[in-house]
Design an enzyme around this catalytic site. Sequence first.
Site, PDB file in Angstrom:
ATOM      1  N   GLY B 149       0.822  -1.196   0.000  1.00 30.29           N
ATOM      2  CA  GLY B 149       0.000   0.000   0.000  1.00 30.29           C
ATOM      3  C   GLY B 149       0.859   1.249   0.000  1.00 30.29           C
ATOM      4  N   CYS B 150       0.234   2.367  -0.333  1.00 28.26           N
ATOM      5  CA  CYS B 150       0.978   3.617  -0.453  1.00 28.26           C
ATOM      6  C   CYS B 150       1.462   4.116   0.903  1.00 28.26           C
ATOM      7  CB  CYS B 150       0.114   4.669  -1.144  1.00 28.26           C
ATOM      8  SG  CYS B 150      -1.543   4.861  -0.461  1.00 28.26           S
ATOM      9  N   TYR B 151       0.536   4.267   1.867  1.00 23.61           N
ATOM     10  CA  TYR B 151       0.951   4.693   3.204  1.00 23.61           C
ATOM     11  C   TYR B 151       1.993   3.731   3.784  1.00 23.61           C
ATOM     12  CZ  TYR B 151      -3.039   8.014   3.607  1.00 23.61           C
ATOM     13  OH  TYR B 151      -3.929   9.046   3.467  1.00 23.61           O
ATOM     14  N   THR B 153       4.206   1.837   2.391  1.00 21.02           N
ATOM     15  CA  THR B 153       5.528   2.005   1.778  1.00 21.02           C
ATOM     16  C   THR B 153       6.282   3.151   2.427  1.00 21.02           C
ATOM     17  OG1 THR B 153       4.819   1.093  -0.343  1.00 21.02           O
ATOM     18  CG2 THR B 153       6.717   2.571  -0.383  1.00 21.02           C
ATOM     19  N   SER B 154       5.604   4.293   2.574  1.00 24.15           N
ATOM     20  CA  SER B 154       6.298   5.459   3.119  1.00 24.15           C
ATOM     21  C   SER B 154       6.707   5.240   4.575  1.00 24.15           C
ATOM     22  CB  SER B 154       5.413   6.708   2.999  1.00 24.15           C
ATOM     23  OG  SER B 154       4.356   6.680   3.941  1.00 24.15           O
TER      24      SER B 154
END
Lengths: 345, 345, 345, 345
Positions: B149-151, B153-154
């Site tokens: 997921g995007c969140y 990953t960060s």
Amino acid sequence: MSFKIGIIGVTGYTGGELIRLLLNHPQVEIAAASSRSNVGKQVSEVHHHLYQQLDLIECEMKAENFAHCDLVFLALPHGTSSLLAKELIALGVKVIDLGADMRLRDFNTYQKWYGAEHHWPEILPDTVYGLPEIYREQIKGQNLIANPGCYPTSIILGLAPLLKKGWVKLDTIVCDSKSGMTGAGKSLTQQSHFPDMNDNLAAYKLAEHRHTPEIEQELSALAGEEVLISFNPHLIPMNRGILSTITMQANQVLTQEMLDTAYQEFYAAEEFVRIRDKSHLPNTKWVQGSNYCDIAPVWDARTNRIIVVSAIDNLVKGACGQAVQNMNLLLGLDEGLGIRYGVMY
Amino acid sequence: MSFKIGIIGVTGYTGGELIRLLLNHPQVEIAAASSRSNVGKQVSEVHHHLYQQLDLIECEMKAENFAHCDLVFLALPHGTSSLLAKELIALGVKVIDLGADMRLRDFNTYQKWYGAEHHWPEILPDTVYGLPEIYREQIKGQNLIANPGCYPTSIILGLAPLLKKGWVKLDTIVCDSKSGMTGAGKSLTQQSHFPDMNDNLAAYKLAEHRHTPEIEQELSALAGEEVLISFNPHLIPMNRGILSTITMQANQVLTQEMLDTAYQEFYAAEEFVRIRDKSHLPNTKWVQGSNYCDIAPVWDARTNRIIVVSAIDNLVKGACGQAVQNMNLLLGLDEGLGIRYGVMY
Amino acid sequence: MSFKIGIIGVTGYTGGELIRLLLNHPQVEIAAASSRSNVGKQVSEVHHHLYQQLDLIECEMKAENFAHCDLVFLALPHGTSSLLAKELIALGVKVIDLGADMRLRDFNTYQKWYGAEHHWPEILPDTVYGLPEIYREQIKGQNLIANPGCYPTSIILGLAPLLKKGWVKLDTIVCDSKSGMTGAGKSLTQQSHFPDMNDNLAAYKLAEHRHTPEIEQELSALAGEEVLISFNPHLIPMNRGILSTITMQANQVLTQEMLDTAYQEFYAAEEFVRIRDKSHLPNTKWVQGSNYCDIAPVWDARTNRIIVVSAIDNLVKGACGQAVQNMNLLLGLDEGLGIRYGVMY
Amino acid sequence: MSFKIGIIGVTGYTGGELIRLLLNHPQVEIAAASSRSNVGKQVSEVHHHLYQQLDLIECEMKAENFAHCDLVFLALPHGTSSLLAKELIALGVKVIDLGADMRLRDFNTYQKWYGAEHHWPEILPDTVYGLPEIYREQIKGQNLIANPGCYPTSIILGLAPLLKKGWVKLDTIVCDSKSGMTGAGKSLTQQSHFPDMNDNLAAYKLAEHRHTPEIEQELSALAGEEVLISFNPHLIPMNRGILSTITMQANQVLTQEMLDTAYQEFYAAEEFVRIRDKSHLPNTKWVQGSNYCDIAPVWDARTNRIIVVSAIDNLVKGACGQAVQNMNLLLGLDEGLGIRYGVMY
């Protein structure tokens, strides 16, 4: 084989965009870069997004520091590139000037609109205007190219098919253009301050913008007689993109189909011009980051007028992408190399 | 040689971004695409920016229509990809799932947070989580990858060096994340309506966002013991980008230099992670359109806390760029192929 | 009857907003205004939106030019208001300082965080902090008020009910705040340049923002013991608004209902604090242009933590609206006069 | 004394803005409100920013529910207000229709452009067009007012002085208008989806926008002969504001001073029209939230053309502010009551 490319005036948005496109180009390397304010600094100290992408220290802004380059891009304010251009050409380096100093073939017109010093007025009458869709054959083989302005690119490409057809009452053209804020440059101004421009919109320099004579020069060349226009520029709260909405009286009764066909045919062989139909009027976002110019002509039977909408990214087709297109032509490469890629939305 | 790639769920922003990256990839071709709503239509009728870039008509969303592909990307809402994934794998097609269905190794956790049907629960414990910087060797040779997921990953990339060092009081981690609006998807909602979101800012799904268990699963694996976090997501009036600001108590006295060194060393070999110093805290714009994750750790001696800032483009490193990175690993290609390019500002 | 009001530091966004609120106030008139840069100019030459709304020429920035005023607002950078405040008070003029010079009761803390000269340190221990919801009775009858900072207002109001209840582990508070760009001021900077900030997002001054000691001073006073926090400020591509998301460990098991009730009760009599439930988490747009502080507490049973979201308009409740609220208290007027109006969306 | 006011169609942006203005008006109270979709709900459940500002439950959308009102605003899509207007007038309630149904005096023109049913065509020839700067005396004493469209307001006010002077070649008028996104309404569309419109710009409905006949009707009345125009509307990534740039050929040689004087004189007595000089071309932000129309005429000696820039807030002078101005005239109140306030920047 790889060509050596220089960039003079690397600090601005144009400089950063040139680097992006050249990094993606398979047959060139960035060999030198310079600006007035950051000599001795890493280029990526100014362009933070390029961190670890380019390891290059800015040299002093002297022609001799670029003598080893095959081609140099000048991205400088008007009044400052003619001397450098002259020196570079003398050193055997090809030059593409993204500034305004080489675009007007008539020196008197330059003086009237720019009021600036010029160090090479005698070259003006013969300098080729680097709009490949119009001047492709003349561009090839040149050493010096005047890269078109952003607004002029959108307007000239938008009108060329009509002027060639001779369908326009030439004294009725009104060009209403809207530009994203990168077009206003990287220098700090109150108008470009975020809280002042966010959620805001304004016209500026009505009846006095310096792109006017450049547009008229090229429209006149296309029409075969002198054209005077109204050019109304606006600033829009977005980063990239120019949309020009051009309204004019037709000199005969036309149809939507005649317009569509004329545009499709005129640009049939052009990779970077996309003709849209009137149910898909160009959005600047559709061309953002790309070298495309999207154009849609609209027929208004009620008023016997034509309205043309033309959209570009001011930093790409309106500046750096077109400059790379010209570079490819000058270096004998495939015209779309490095600027033919999937569009980001 | 060119690999044949399919995209299922091509209509959304993720679909459009996958196309962009694949068009720019020198060793693949887009061989098939499908979505629920636009079967029989040209892909560029939905993605207007891709006009004349891709000539492909959407097929029906059935596994057999993708049997000729080497690899298929699934970009579907949760609950809808497990069956397709199973069928494609059975047909010998590699699958990278950009949705959430394959990311949680524990089926009970999936049921608790997603409450959705799952057609292939037995594959979950062995599915590899496609974060190359952490799981590179396991990814190679797989047929199925759960793209992060995007969140997550960060946040995971932002915390990995600290958890490996063992410097963090594990029960004090607060993750405050802000996402651009493409992260909320292409479906129309009042919250995503321009006049409602422009000049606006809001937190949402506090203490209940579905990325929480995914983040905790991976942080626990890195720490070697169970980690519970607070995850506070926010919507920001911009298009692309996630910035995560992560605050935690250190379990010993550190220095800024120790943090900088730890991050530099941990990611020394990583092409797509850039460590910034605290005087250049990441801006989402610096990674926009790129596959980079920019990270800066900050030491707060006053409170004995560490603050980490981590920035990605949610559609690239947070979704499609990472998916292409995984694709390259699965196909035995250079890991950065097609996603190594000059960053646009 | 009408009170005469002066504004010193009228050029910035705070100055313009003070004028707006005072123009709408039925019992005051703007009697004098000044700034460093525009003496002798019409105020509306700087604030173009006020054209034909205010006919007032800026005087020199000297206390004696404001001697005829009942009350003067100081909207100046830190380090520059203490001398003027002292002189105005000596002239019998009430003063509300919107800057930072009067907010910290401890001079050593001021020196440590601001490192600036101070011309009236002996007044600091007794200066009242102008947050009416906390200090209403002390504010009445003062001659000098330290108007709170924007971030501190959002955080202190967000935490006050919990600290009074004693439900918080005081060493676990993490304040993640996001501000619109008017909060960064009217001075031109690259970070505030439209193309750099549009579609961008960044943290700044992590662990070193000067509002930290102000927040800690007031939270400590509320808690009855010393509180250290993490304060993580961010810049958001919008004009007005601050959203603070505050996460902390509870020192006992609570419920959502206990939180809601505690907040409703604590602020039951407050006109300008609105408690929202967790299904309507505050949006900054809901308070834009208004003096409201919207607050929602959220219970996370999984982690035994509380998350509070607090939203204000940084220029109104975070600066000028609160200053007018204080002015009303100092002048013996209805507290909501001039700042009680329908919210614009 | 307080007048009872009703709002039918309260859910949209226009409804919310009417409430804001009426809450700030000292001599009216909102007595009833209705919409198609939220009968039985609190108005503030839809307009979250109005939480605790208005305690009113939506009634069913029937004329009889508004019989106790002195005046009702209709804020409905075209085709839906004529029947309600007729019924309300029959009940002795004054009506201001913010929709399009009453604006065109010629029923055939209405049918041609709107193609919608109309329940009261016989009233059209006599309905007064509610532009107070042009029709003030006719408005007073009416029971029914057709409140002007947003685009038409900006264009008609921008051209009125020139048409009255007779300085314009009437067959050369090109109106290029740009609108903020609240103008496109609250209904969800892909074009209004944040990621699609942010950083974007587009023209729409060229040569076919329904405001065209309304503009032409009023320009023709001012000119005393039939006027056909080009009307080019655009959508801009901002919330509020319309900027119209109007270009036309003069029928004689003029000067900048003649233009400035003509505009100053024509609007000398008008509170809500501000004439700016050409070095301060209107910005939409200068009128945001206010009832002002800012206008600047520009003389282009080179082309013998006039360019006029006109800016309004589409929701205030372009809709609700003008409606309140008309309400004040109908109720015999001071024309500027409730809409005369300091402008917010």
